[in-house]
Design a protein around this motif. Sequence first.
Motif, PDB file in Angstrom:
ATOM      1  N   VAL A  11       0.813  -1.219   0.000  1.00 19.06           N
ATOM      2  CA  VAL A  11       0.000   0.000   0.000  1.00 19.06           C
ATOM      3  C   VAL A  11       0.849   1.274   0.000  1.00 19.06           C
ATOM      4  O   VAL A  11       0.567   2.193  -0.776  1.00 19.06           O
ATOM      5  N   PRO A  12       1.901   1.407   0.814  1.00 23.79           N
ATOM      6  CA  PRO A  12       2.707   2.635   0.754  1.00 23.79           C
ATOM      7  C   PRO A  12       3.349   2.866  -0.625  1.00 23.79           C
ATOM      8  O   PRO A  12       3.433   3.998  -1.096  1.00 23.79           O
ATOM      9  N   THR A  13       3.751   1.797  -1.289  1.00 26.30           N
ATOM     10  CA  THR A  13       4.329   1.925  -2.622  1.00 26.30           C
ATOM     11  C   THR A  13       3.270   2.378  -3.621  1.00 26.30           C
ATOM     12  O   THR A  13       3.516   3.263  -4.449  1.00 26.30           O
ATOM     13  N   VAL A  14       2.083   1.788  -3.543  1.00 28.16           N
ATOM     14  CA  VAL A  14       0.973   2.191  -4.412  1.00 28.16           C
ATOM     15  C   VAL A  14       0.639   3.660  -4.162  1.00 28.16           C
ATOM     16  O   VAL A  14       0.419   4.427  -5.101  1.00 28.16           O
ATOM     17  N   ALA A  15       0.615   4.065  -2.898  1.00 19.85           N
ATOM     18  CA  ALA A  15       0.307   5.457  -2.559  1.00 19.85           C
ATOM     19  C   ALA A  15       1.336   6.404  -3.170  1.00 19.85           C
ATOM     20  O   ALA A  15       0.965   7.433  -3.757  1.00 19.85           O
ATOM     21  N   ALA A  16       2.598   6.066  -3.062  1.00 18.85           N
ATOM     22  CA  ALA A  16       3.648   6.925  -3.619  1.00 18.85           C
ATOM     23  C   ALA A  16       3.530   7.029  -5.137  1.00 18.85           C
ATOM     24  O   ALA A  16       3.655   8.122  -5.708  1.00 18.85           O
ATOM     25  N   LEU A  17       3.284   5.915  -5.792  1.00 14.78           N
ATOM     26  CA  LEU A  17       3.133   5.928  -7.254  1.00 14.78           C
ATOM     27  C   LEU A  17       1.909   6.732  -7.682  1.00 14.78           C
ATOM     28  O   LEU A  17       1.964   7.511  -8.627  1.00 14.78           O
ATOM     29  N   ALA A  18       0.795   6.537  -6.979  1.00 21.06           N
ATOM     30  CA  ALA A  18      -0.442   7.244  -7.325  1.00 21.06           C
ATOM     31  C   ALA A  18      -0.295   8.748  -7.109  1.00 21.06           C
ATOM     32  O   ALA A  18      -0.731   9.543  -7.946  1.00 21.06           O
ATOM     33  N   ARG A  19       0.345   9.124  -6.004  1.00 21.41           N
ATOM     34  CA  ARG A  19       0.553  10.555  -5.745  1.00 21.41           C
ATOM     35  C   ARG A  19       1.432  11.172  -6.826  1.00 21.41           C
ATOM     36  O   ARG A  19       1.144  12.253  -7.335  1.00 21.41           O
ATOM     37  N   GLY A  20       2.499  10.481  -7.175  1.00 23.58           N
ATOM     38  CA  GLY A  20       3.433  10.984  -8.170  1.00 23.58           C
ATOM     39  C   GLY A  20       2.830  11.125  -9.551  1.00 23.58           C
ATOM     40  O   GLY A  20       3.186  12.026 -10.318  1.00 23.58           O
ATOM     41  N   ALA A  21       1.874  10.267  -9.872  1.00 18.30           N
ATOM     42  CA  ALA A  21       1.268  10.277 -11.209  1.00 18.30           C
ATOM     43  C   ALA A  21      -0.095  10.969 -11.227  1.00 18.30           C
ATOM     44  O   ALA A  21      -0.699  11.097 -12.286  1.00 18.30           O
ATOM     45  N   GLY A  22      -0.589  11.389 -10.066  1.00 23.06           N
ATOM     46  CA  GLY A  22      -1.918  11.994 -10.007  1.00 23.06           C
ATOM     47  C   GLY A  22      -3.009  11.005 -10.371  1.00 23.06           C
ATOM     48  O   GLY A  22      -4.003  11.360 -10.995  1.00 23.06           O
ATOM     49  N   SER A  23      -2.831   9.757  -9.963  1.00 23.06           N
ATOM     50  CA  SER A  23      -3.739   8.670 -10.352  1.00 23.06           C
ATOM     51  C   SER A  23      -4.838   8.422  -9.333  1.00 23.06           C
ATOM     52  O   SER A  23      -4.754   8.841  -8.180  1.00 23.06           O
ATOM     53  N   THR A  24      -5.836   7.697  -9.778  1.00 22.57           N
ATOM     54  CA  THR A  24      -6.879   7.161  -8.912  1.00 22.57           C
ATOM     55  C   THR A  24      -6.552   5.707  -8.648  1.00 22.57           C
ATOM     56  O   THR A  24      -6.173   4.973  -9.563  1.00 22.57           O
ATOM     57  N   VAL A  25      -6.699   5.287  -7.404  1.00 19.67           N
ATOM     58  CA  VAL A  25      -6.469   3.891  -7.043  1.00 19.67           C
ATOM     59  C   VAL A  25      -7.822   3.191  -6.999  1.00 19.67           C
ATOM     60  O   VAL A  25      -8.768   3.681  -6.391  1.00 19.67           O
ATOM     61  N   HIS A  26      -7.914   2.051  -7.667  1.00 20.65           N
ATOM     62  CA  HIS A  26      -9.132   1.243  -7.677  1.00 20.65           C
ATOM     63  C   HIS A  26      -8.911   0.044  -6.758  1.00 20.65           C
ATOM     64  O   HIS A  26      -8.022  -0.771  -7.004  1.00 20.65           O
ATOM     65  N   LEU A  27      -9.717  -0.033  -5.709  1.00 20.56           N
ATOM     66  CA  LEU A  27      -9.651  -1.157  -4.779  1.00 20.56           C
ATOM     67  C   LEU A  27     -10.804  -2.094  -5.097  1.00 20.56           C
ATOM     68  O   LEU A  27     -11.961  -1.673  -5.155  1.00 20.56           O
ATOM     69  N   LEU A  28     -10.485  -3.346  -5.322  1.00 16.87           N
ATOM     70  CA  LEU A  28     -11.473  -4.341  -5.726  1.00 16.87           C
ATOM     71  C   LEU A  28     -11.447  -5.519  -4.775  1.00 16.87           C
ATOM     72  O   LEU A  28     -10.387  -6.085  -4.491  1.00 16.87           O
ATOM     73  N   LYS A  29     -12.612  -5.898  -4.277  1.00 15.90           N
ATOM     74  CA  LYS A  29     -12.771  -7.094  -3.444  1.00 15.90           C
ATOM     75  C   LYS A  29     -13.683  -8.040  -4.209  1.00 15.90           C
ATOM     76  O   LYS A  29     -14.769  -7.650  -4.649  1.00 15.90           O
ATOM     77  N   PRO A  74      -7.347   9.962  -4.752  1.00 22.82           N
ATOM     78  CA  PRO A  74      -8.693   9.518  -5.159  1.00 22.82           C
ATOM     79  C   PRO A  74      -8.757   7.989  -5.175  1.00 22.82           C
ATOM     80  O   PRO A  74      -7.866   7.328  -5.725  1.00 22.82           O
ATOM     81  N   VAL A  75      -9.789   7.443  -4.563  1.00 21.16           N
ATOM     82  CA  VAL A  75      -9.945   5.989  -4.459  1.00 21.16           C
ATOM     83  C   VAL A  75     -11.362   5.603  -4.854  1.00 21.16           C
ATOM     84  O   VAL A  75     -12.318   6.274  -4.499  1.00 21.16           O
ATOM     85  N   GLU A  76     -11.477   4.518  -5.600  1.00 18.89           N
ATOM     86  CA  GLU A  76     -12.770   3.914  -5.906  1.00 18.89           C
ATOM     87  C   GLU A  76     -12.780   2.519  -5.301  1.00 18.89           C
ATOM     88  O   GLU A  76     -11.851   1.742  -5.514  1.00 18.89           O
ATOM     89  N   ARG A  77     -13.844   2.206  -4.543  1.00 19.10           N
ATOM     90  CA  ARG A  77     -13.994   0.883  -3.937  1.00 19.10           C
ATOM     91  C   ARG A  77     -15.110   0.145  -4.650  1.00 19.10           C
ATOM     92  O   ARG A  77     -16.195   0.685  -4.847  1.00 19.10           O
ATOM     93  N   VAL A  78     -14.827  -1.121  -5.011  1.00 18.11           N
ATOM     94  CA  VAL A  78     -15.810  -1.933  -5.736  1.00 18.11           C
ATOM     95  C   VAL A  78     -15.788  -3.353  -5.151  1.00 18.11           C
ATOM     96  O   VAL A  78     -14.714  -3.903  -4.888  1.00 18.11           O
ATOM     97  N   VAL A  79     -16.970  -3.927  -4.984  1.00 15.69           N
ATOM     98  CA  VAL A  79     -17.099  -5.317  -4.559  1.00 15.69           C
ATOM     99  C   VAL A  79     -17.867  -6.053  -5.642  1.00 15.69           C
ATOM    100  O   VAL A  79     -18.908  -5.589  -6.102  1.00 15.69           O
ATOM    101  N   ARG A  80     -17.346  -7.187  -6.069  1.00  8.00           N
ATOM    102  CA  ARG A  80     -17.977  -8.003  -7.102  1.00  8.00           C
ATOM    103  C   ARG A  80     -18.012  -9.454  -6.647  1.00  8.00           C
ATOM    104  O   ARG A  80     -17.271  -9.868  -5.764  1.00  8.00           O
TER     105      ARG A  80
END
Length: 85
Positions: A11-29, A74-80
């Motif tokens: 998670v900390p690595t994903v956070a650093a990459l997302a912040r650096g790229a201005g990305s949205t993280v998609h969390l999927l369960k 920015p985070v999107e949470r999705v459950v499928r």
Amino acid sequence: IDGSEESTTIVPTVAALARGAGSTVHLLKVFPVPEHMVTPEGRTMAYMDQEMARLTALGLDELAHMEAELEGIPVERVVRSVGSR
């Protein structure tokens, strides 16, 4: 991320990459498609839609804990559900 303690170390690595790229993280369960739950006597305990609603709430709660670690991103949470049905 499969929910295990070990997998959340990314998670900390994903956070650093997302912040650096201005990305949205998609969390999927993903859960398997729930079965119609009955007692050994054949009485209905929960219908599939009731069980899916329960699992969706559980999954969104689990993802909310990860979302908290991604503060300011920015985070999107999705459950499928997946399965043979």
